[in-house]
Motif scaffolding. Structure first.
Motif: not given
Length: 65
Positions: A19-20, A34-40, A61-62
Motif C-alpha cells: 500500500x505504501x 491517498x495519504x489522507x485516507x491512510x489516517x486512522x 485527526x489532521x
C-alpha cells in the motif's frame, strides 16, 4: 511458498508495504488524497452508569488544507 512468507514477514506487514509503494507511486495531487485516507482515527468514550459519555479522539485527526 508465498513471497512474503519466504521474506519472513506477516501478511499484514506485506500489505502495508504494498500500500505504501502504491501511494508513493501516485502523482502528487492524487498522493495527497491517498495519504489522507491512510489516517486512522481512534476515539474513546467513558461509560458511567450504563450511559456513554462524550467521545474524544486519542489523536485529533489532521484537517485538509
Amino acid at each position: 511458498m508465498s513471497a512474503w512468507k519466504s521474506a519472513g514477514i506477516t501478511y499484514l506487514q506485506y500489505a502495508n508495504i504494498c500500500a505504501r509503494a502504491v501511494r508513493n507511486s501516485l502523482k502528487s495531487e492524487l498522493r495527497a488524497a491517498a495519504q489522507i485516507r491512510n489516517q486512522n482515527n481512534l476515539k474513546v468514550a467513558k461509560w458511567e452508569n450504563g450511559v456513554q459519555q462524550e467521545q474524544k479522539f486519542v489523536v485529533p485527526p489532521k484537517t485538509q488544507a
